[in-house]
Motif scaffolding. Structure first.
Motif, PDB file in Angstrom:
ATOM      1  N   GLN B  37       0.986  -1.396   0.005  1.00 29.79           N
ATOM      2  CA  GLN B  37       0.031   0.031  -0.043  1.00 29.79           C
ATOM      3  C   GLN B  37       0.975   1.311  -0.158  1.00 29.79           C
ATOM      4  O   GLN B  37       1.153   1.566   0.780  1.00 29.79           O
ATOM      5  N   GLY B  40      -1.237   7.151   0.041  1.00 29.47           N
ATOM      6  CA  GLY B  40      -2.679   7.542  -0.583  1.00 29.47           C
ATOM      7  C   GLY B  40      -2.871   6.851  -1.610  1.00 29.47           C
ATOM      8  O   GLY B  40      -4.157   6.712  -2.552  1.00 29.47           O
ATOM      9  N   GLN B  41      -2.734   5.600  -1.429  1.00 31.79           N
ATOM     10  CA  GLN B  41      -3.255   4.373  -2.896  1.00 31.79           C
ATOM     11  C   GLN B  41      -4.270   3.858  -2.268  1.00 31.79           C
ATOM     12  O   GLN B  41      -3.861   3.021  -0.674  1.00 31.79           O
ATOM     13  N   GLY B  42      -4.378   2.775  -2.659  1.00 31.95           N
ATOM     14  CA  GLY B  42      -4.791   1.378  -2.196  1.00 31.95           C
ATOM     15  C   GLY B  42      -4.006  -0.030  -2.306  1.00 31.95           C
ATOM     16  O   GLY B  42      -3.230   0.220  -3.201  1.00 31.95           O
ATOM     17  N   PRO B  43      -4.231  -0.973  -1.609  1.00 30.92           N
ATOM     18  CA  PRO B  43      -3.564  -1.479  -1.298  1.00 30.92           C
ATOM     19  C   PRO B  43      -3.357  -2.463  -2.886  1.00 30.92           C
ATOM     20  O   PRO B  43      -4.173  -2.406  -3.729  1.00 30.92           O
ATOM     21  N   LEU B  88       3.141   0.792   2.939  1.00 31.06           N
ATOM     22  CA  LEU B  88       2.497  -0.284   3.839  1.00 31.06           C
ATOM     23  C   LEU B  88       2.851  -1.383   3.479  1.00 31.06           C
ATOM     24  O   LEU B  88       1.996  -1.480   2.128  1.00 31.06           O
TER      25      LEU B  88
END
Lengths: 117, 113
Positions: B37, B40-43, B88
């Motif tokens: 992730q 500011g993004q989706g996984p 992450l």
């Protein structure tokens, strides 16, 4: 391939007001649909999912979502939000095949819900 | 009952180095998936391990590799780190490779300087 669009990057709302977080998807095959919530410095928690059956799905913490196949949408709603609902919300899809079942999750970019008093 | 545990929680590396992230699945779960992730993004799905084998893989280069041990725990290895690998890294476990009930850990925050 699948894709998920969450048009609203941020949704501000006052406490006790209703909220709708929008999600549209694209897929050439059948999909499972999910909503996850992510609180600060935490992993993802499943709010609700649609696999089949009734298009209105109820989840945890008073959230619900409606699957609309013709509009390829899966919007998340809550009739009255609390301060504690402030978090990042992710819509996700998973391609489904009878032979292989669940596969990977494809996530949208997320919507930050900001609840103020 | 412990959920999905990941270690370390934070990690700082420099470009070109190698890193290993670890994940212990929820009790009773035999399948581990890894997601990246970015801020500011989706996984994004990296890969899934079941029965100590990589079963599915997302669009990630070979610098990303993994392993699953007989006790179902898993490692994610990234070689030749790039600045863009800062993210992450989330581990998710499930009971069976085709089970849609995923439980996520809190993640490892990797910073590449």
């Amino acid at each position: 391939a699948q894709s998920v669009t969450q048009l609203d990057s941020q949704v501000p709302v006052f406490e006790e007001a209703p909220v709708e977080l929008r999600c549209n998807y694209s897929s050439s095959v059948s999909v499972y649909l999910f909503w996850y919530v992510q609180y600060p410095n935490q992993g993802l928690q499943l709010l609700l999912k649609y696999l089949s059956g009734s298009t209105l799905v109820k989840g945890i913490n008073g959230f619900e979502a409606e699957f609309n196949k013709s509009q390829t949408s899966f919007h998340l709603r809550k009739p009255s939000v609390h301060i504690s609902d402030t978090a990042e919300y992710f819509c996700a899809v998973s391609p489904y095949r009878r032979s292989t079942g669940f596969q990977k999750l494809v996530f949208g970019t997320g919507t930050r819900l900001l609840v103020s008093p | 009952d412990a959920g999905v545990t990941q270690s370390p929680t934070h990690l700082i590396k420099t470009r070109g180095q190698q890193v290993t992230l670890r994940c212990s699945p929820k009790s009773g779960h035999d399948t581990v998936s890894w997601y990246q992730q970015a801020l500011g993004q989706g996984p994004q799905f990296i890969f899934q391990y079941y029965e100590e084998e990589e079963r599915q893989r997302g669009n990630f280069p070979d610098r990303f590799s993994g392993h699953q041990f007989p006790n179902y725990s898993s490692e994610l290895n990234v070689n030749a780190l790039l600045l863009g690998d800062s993210a992450l890294y989330l581990c998710a476990s499930s009971e069976g490779a085709t089970n849609e009930k995923l439980f996520f850990g809190s993640g490892t925050q990797l910073s590449v300087l």
